[in-house]
Design a protein around this motif. Structure first.
Motif, PDB file in Angstrom:
ATOM      1  N   LEU A  20      19.132 -13.272   7.373  1.00  0.00           N
ATOM      2  CA  LEU A  20      18.434 -12.210   6.634  1.00  0.00           C
ATOM      3  C   LEU A  20      17.086 -12.630   6.065  1.00  0.00           C
ATOM      4  N   ALA A  21      16.608 -13.828   6.407  1.00  0.00           N
ATOM      5  CA  ALA A  21      15.285 -14.248   5.937  1.00  0.00           C
ATOM      6  C   ALA A  21      14.211 -13.401   6.606  1.00  0.00           C
ATOM      7  N   PRO A  22      13.393 -12.665   5.855  1.00  0.00           N
ATOM      8  CA  PRO A  22      12.331 -11.853   6.470  1.00  0.00           C
ATOM      9  C   PRO A  22      11.289 -12.755   7.135  1.00  0.00           C
ATOM     10  N   ASP A  23      10.832 -12.367   8.332  1.00  0.00           N
ATOM     11  CA  ASP A  23       9.774 -13.142   8.984  1.00  0.00           C
ATOM     12  C   ASP A  23       8.437 -12.403   8.995  1.00  0.00           C
ATOM     13  N   PHE A  24       8.458 -11.069   8.857  1.00  0.00           N
ATOM     14  CA  PHE A  24       7.202 -10.333   8.759  1.00  0.00           C
ATOM     15  C   PHE A  24       7.417  -9.088   7.911  1.00  0.00           C
ATOM     16  N   THR A  25       6.560  -8.912   6.922  1.00  0.00           N
ATOM     17  CA  THR A  25       6.593  -7.701   6.102  1.00  0.00           C
ATOM     18  C   THR A  25       5.171  -7.165   5.954  1.00  0.00           C
ATOM     19  N   LEU A  26       5.078  -5.859   5.779  1.00  0.00           N
ATOM     20  CA  LEU A  26       3.778  -5.211   5.606  1.00  0.00           C
ATOM     21  C   LEU A  26       3.956  -4.009   4.687  1.00  0.00           C
ATOM     22  N   THR A  27       3.139  -3.928   3.663  1.00  0.00           N
ATOM     23  CA  THR A  27       3.140  -2.768   2.771  1.00  0.00           C
ATOM     24  C   THR A  27       1.706  -2.309   2.573  1.00  0.00           C
ATOM     25  N   GLY A  28       1.541  -1.048   2.195  1.00  0.00           N
ATOM     26  CA  GLY A  28       0.187  -0.555   1.947  1.00  0.00           C
ATOM     27  C   GLY A  28       0.188   0.902   1.566  1.00  0.00           C
ATOM     28  N   GLY A  29      -1.010   1.386   1.263  1.00  0.00           N
ATOM     29  CA  GLY A  29      -1.113   2.792   0.932  1.00  0.00           C
ATOM     30  C   GLY A  29      -2.502   3.206   0.514  1.00  0.00           C
ATOM     31  N   LEU A  30      -2.689   4.507   0.477  1.00  0.00           N
ATOM     32  CA  LEU A  30      -3.896   5.136  -0.046  1.00  0.00           C
ATOM     33  C   LEU A  30      -3.529   5.832  -1.350  1.00  0.00           C
ATOM     34  N   LEU A  42      12.033 -12.479  -0.677  1.00  0.00           N
ATOM     35  CA  LEU A  42      10.683 -12.973  -0.938  1.00  0.00           C
ATOM     36  C   LEU A  42      10.496 -14.324  -0.275  1.00  0.00           C
ATOM     37  N   ARG A  43       9.392 -14.493   0.404  1.00  0.00           N
ATOM     38  CA  ARG A  43       8.999 -15.765   1.017  1.00  0.00           C
ATOM     39  C   ARG A  43      10.099 -16.406   1.858  1.00  0.00           C
ATOM     40  N   GLY A  44      10.699 -15.616   2.729  1.00  0.00           N
ATOM     41  CA  GLY A  44      11.708 -16.163   3.619  1.00  0.00           C
ATOM     42  C   GLY A  44      13.038 -16.422   2.955  1.00  0.00           C
ATOM     43  N   PRO A  59       3.548  -8.324  -4.558  1.00  0.00           N
ATOM     44  CA  PRO A  59       3.226  -8.339  -3.126  1.00  0.00           C
ATOM     45  C   PRO A  59       4.207  -9.197  -2.333  1.00  0.00           C
ATOM     46  N   GLY A  60       4.727  -8.626  -1.242  1.00  0.00           N
ATOM     47  CA  GLY A  60       5.638  -9.361  -0.377  1.00  0.00           C
ATOM     48  C   GLY A  60       7.084  -9.329  -0.819  1.00  0.00           C
ATOM     49  N   LEU A  61       7.384  -8.707  -1.965  1.00  0.00           N
ATOM     50  CA  LEU A  61       8.764  -8.650  -2.449  1.00  0.00           C
ATOM     51  C   LEU A  61       9.414  -7.358  -1.966  1.00  0.00           C
ATOM     52  N   PHE A  62      10.564  -7.493  -1.300  1.00  0.00           N
ATOM     53  CA  PHE A  62      11.340  -6.356  -0.833  1.00  0.00           C
ATOM     54  C   PHE A  62      12.689  -6.346  -1.551  1.00  0.00           C
TER      55      PHE A  62
END
Length: 740
Positions: free
Chosen positions: A630-640, A153-155, A135-138
């Motif tokens: 390039l530090a991510p400040d907001f990420t969102l993942t999900g699915g059905l 991951l984590r900024g 979770p949260g890893l891109f």
């Protein structure tokens, strides 16, 4: 008199039988395979235990007549009344996952349980998807499919692994003092169908995790056995092909398992210049259990790949129409790599209270990469192509012993271990080249020899609902470098030792609510060439972090996990492998919020989502110039996800990454994206047909982006702007598999 003696003997024997003692047992599935992390609960005494990796458990203060409950998510719970206290064996029947049966306090590792659920509901079929299970890893690929992915991951822009520790079956993936970058982690030798479990943790709070464990760690566990053999064939757009074979070699052999797996991948990709990518993976595993349930595991694997790449392209050339989004400035980039691994693991119960886990490994690794990031900035005639190459041997071993005892009425689990890793990398090279054939200049060339010896101790004190876990880790490093470009032979060397304390608290407020506070120091080593160049200064920069979090089950079919966290990183010197130079980087601090949920709508429909909110800044820089590129400040993942609905399975998934600063003053922005993927599968007897679509809505997105200064051959002056690798467009592929 004789009758009185007889009565006393009978009474004495009965008392012995009824006296509480340790219950040692084994839990297996219907295939007689040991089950790990099964919860064993004595409803009479309220004592509990979990099974180890070889299915064995020991539960104290147990006697004949006690009521025992045995449970594991994904299996039918059993309740029995004890009639024996030796030779105890339980077989659990597999069933569909039901979140309403999950009790948080019963889980040995809740995070690992969630990842097991994710793997079961949404299986993976690429090494990239394996990483995305955290979770949260891109991740992002920016030099063809054969280069290790860039990780976020984590900024952190972790590059290829500088601040995350990756391992497979206890064998490290990260490469120290790598030709391309510190911590370089190529996970492509893992065949995704062989992955059984993903154990991960964010932050540096784990005594058994050492080098590179700042943002977190991920340990992949491969399957010990196959339920059945399988052949899979997949074809898709862009001349894409993937075939996988998994063959069970010891289906009916008692106490032994063996299987082999093979994977072949080829694709040209969507690029104007074909990628010509191919990869071959081979993997084999053998597991044997002794009559005492000791476990010996042997694994061997080999992979090789080669590819061409279009590299990162400047935004200005796309905007003015000179090239398409899938074009190239220098299409002679690319490379080849291979890795061979041998790993031996031994798990043993020394006695009822003590167990041993040890592994020894060897890897041979070869790497050759051609890149061109700045085009004609440095050399206006030949261009700026570079070659990075190395040939490496890795030797290592790890041992951990866990002992359970009592201090008064307080249960104490004490784990201590030692480990060693030795890397020998000969002819580590950075050169300027032309067309991947002519070496124009050697910038770096030499032999690297690096050793890491470590030891740790971890204690877990259980005070009813509260568990306190202090830990201490010690790492010793020996760095050696022989510079082949110097006329006089000389070995440059440095040693360094670092101590990393940890302190964690876990509180089970209710059966379905756990609170935790984790804290600890971590570090990542720096490149050997940095160490010897700087006289051993600032080569093991430490991180200081803390997590305050919860795992909560507010409703029977909903699990919510959340964490507030903070991380401070000391001054460090970073070796830039692409330029062969050292760049100083000041102190940084990051803090944020992680939030995840898993919801089971009914027996076959699952919803999951993970969000991260992060603030990452450099401490020593003025406001407005303190962004971390390039530090991510907001990420969102999900699915059905649909799991086994009248033979159908599949799902709809998305991932979203927000706009973020590409340079220190945020004057150049890396654009965010949202990508949606879809897949559906239908199983008929032993055959499964599948259809998958990546980037369902065919959005234009940039997989990786950098603020880079470059100059084209026809330009008088250089330009600093976004250079990017395009994300894949609409991509359709079909799959058929046969199990036997």
């Amino acid at each position: 008199m004789k009758k009185q003696i007889l009565v006393m003997l009978i009474f004495g024997c009965s008392s012995l039988i009824l006296t509480a003692q340790n219950l040692k047992g084994l839990v297996v599935n219907e295939l007689n395979q040991p089950l790990e992390a099964v919860y064993i609960y004595n409803e009479t005494t309220e004592n509990h235990a979990h099974t180890s990796e070889n299915g064995v458990f020991v539960i104290a203060n147990t006697k004949i007549g006690d009521s025992i409950r045995i449970g594991l998510l994904g299996y039918k719970t059993k309740r029995i009344t004890l009639d024996v206290v030796e030779g105890f064996k339980i077989i659990l029947e597999e069933k569909m996952f039901q979140l309403d049966e999950m009790v948080i306090t019963e889980e040995l590792n809740t995070v690992s349980t969630i990842s097991r659920l994710d793997l079961n509901v949404t299986p993976v079929n690429s090494s990239q998807e394996v990483l995305r299970k955290v979770p949260g890893l891109f991740i992002g690929q920016h030099a063809g499919g054969g280069k290790a992915e860039q990780i976020f991951l984590r900024g952190f822009d972790i590059d290829h692994g500088t601040d995350i520790s990756l391992s497979v079956d206890g064998m490290p993936v990260n490469m120290v003092s790598h030709a391309h970058g510190q911590g370089y982690s190529d996970l492509h030798f893992v065949i995704p169908e062989t992955v059984n479990k993903i154990d991960f943790g964010k932050g540096a709070y784990y005594a058994q995790q050492g080098d590179f464990n700042t943002a977190g760690y991920v340990d992949f566990k491969t399957k010990d056995y196959l339920k059945e053999s399988e052949i899979l064939f997949s074809v898709g757009q862009f001349n894409s092909l993937r075939t996988v074979g998994l063959l069970n070699l010891m289906e009916n052999t008692k106490n032994q398992n063996a299987y082999v797996a093979m994977e072949y991948i080829a694709t040209d990709g969507p690029y104007d210049s074909p990628q010509n990518f191919n990869r071959l993976n081979l993997f084999g595993k053998y597991v044997v259990f002794s009559p005492e349930n000791d476990k010996l595991t042997l694994t061997a694997s080999h992979f090789t790949s080669r590819w061409d790449a279009s590299g990162q392209i400047p935004q200005r050339e796309v905007d003015n129409g000179n090239i398409s989004r899938f074009g190239a400035i220098d299409d002679t980039e690319g490379g080849e790599t291979e890795r061979t691994n041998f790993n031996v693991t031994f798990d043993k119960y020394i006695n009822d209270n003590t167990k041993l886990k040890a592994n020894a490994f060897y890897s041979h690794y070869a790497f050759e990469l051609y890149s061109n990031f700045t085009f004609f900035l440095e050399d206006p005639i030949n261009g700026d192509q570079i070659k990075q190459k190395e040939d490496r041997n890795i030797f290592g071993a790890n041992t951990a012993i866990s002992h359970t005892t009592f201090l008064g009425e307080t249960e104490l689990i004490l784990t201590f271990g030692i480990g060693i890793r030795h890397d020998i990398s000969d002819d580590t090279e950075l050169s300027r080249t032309l067309n991947r054939s002519t070496i124009l200049e050697n910038i770096q060339l030499g032999d690297i020899n690096q050793t890491n010896i470590n030891a740790f101790v971890n204690a877990e004190f259980e005070f009813g609902k509260l568990k306190i876990a202090p830990a201490l880790r010690l790492d010793y490093f020996k760095f050696m470098y022989n510079d082949a470009l110097q006329t006089n032979y000389k070995t440059l060397s440095e040693t360094k030792t670092i101590v990393s304390p940890k302190l964690n608290f876990f509180y089970n407020a209710q059966d379905n609510l756990q609170l935790y506070l984790k804290s600890g120091l971590g570090f990542h080593s720096n490149d050997t060439r940095v160490v010897v160049a700087n006289g051993g200064e600032a080569v093991l920069p430490q991180s200081y972090g803390a997590d305050l979090g919860t795992v909560w089950k507010p409703f029977s079919k909903l699990i919510v996990n959340s964490a507030l966290w903070y991380l401070f990183l000391e001054q460090e010197f970073v070796y830039v492998g692409d330029a062969g130079i050292v760049e100083p980087s000041g102190k940084t601090r990051r803090y944020g919020l992680d939030l995840g949920l898993r919801y089971q709508l009914n027996d076959w429909l699952f919803l999951d989502s993970d969000a991260t909110l992060t603030n990452a800044r450099s401490i020593d820089e003025p406001d407005g110039e303190d962004y971390i590129p390039l530090a991510p400040d907001f990420t969102l993942t999900g699915g059905l996800s649909i799991d086994d609905l009248n033979g159908f399975s599949g799902g709809l998934r998305f991932r979203y990454l927000d706009d973020r600063a590409a340079n220190e003053d945020n004057s150049i922005v890396a654009e965010g994206y949202m990508v949606t993927d879809f897949n559906v599968n239908y199983t008929l007897n032993q055959i499964t047909f599948g259809l998958a679509v990546e980037n369902l809505f065919d959005v234009d997105w940039n997989e990786t982006q950098f603020a880079t200064e470059s100059r084209l051959q026809n330009e008088a002056a250089s330009v600093e702007e976004i250079h990017f690798t395009p994300g894949i467009p609409f991509f359709l592929k079909g799959t058929v598999s046969y199990r036997f």
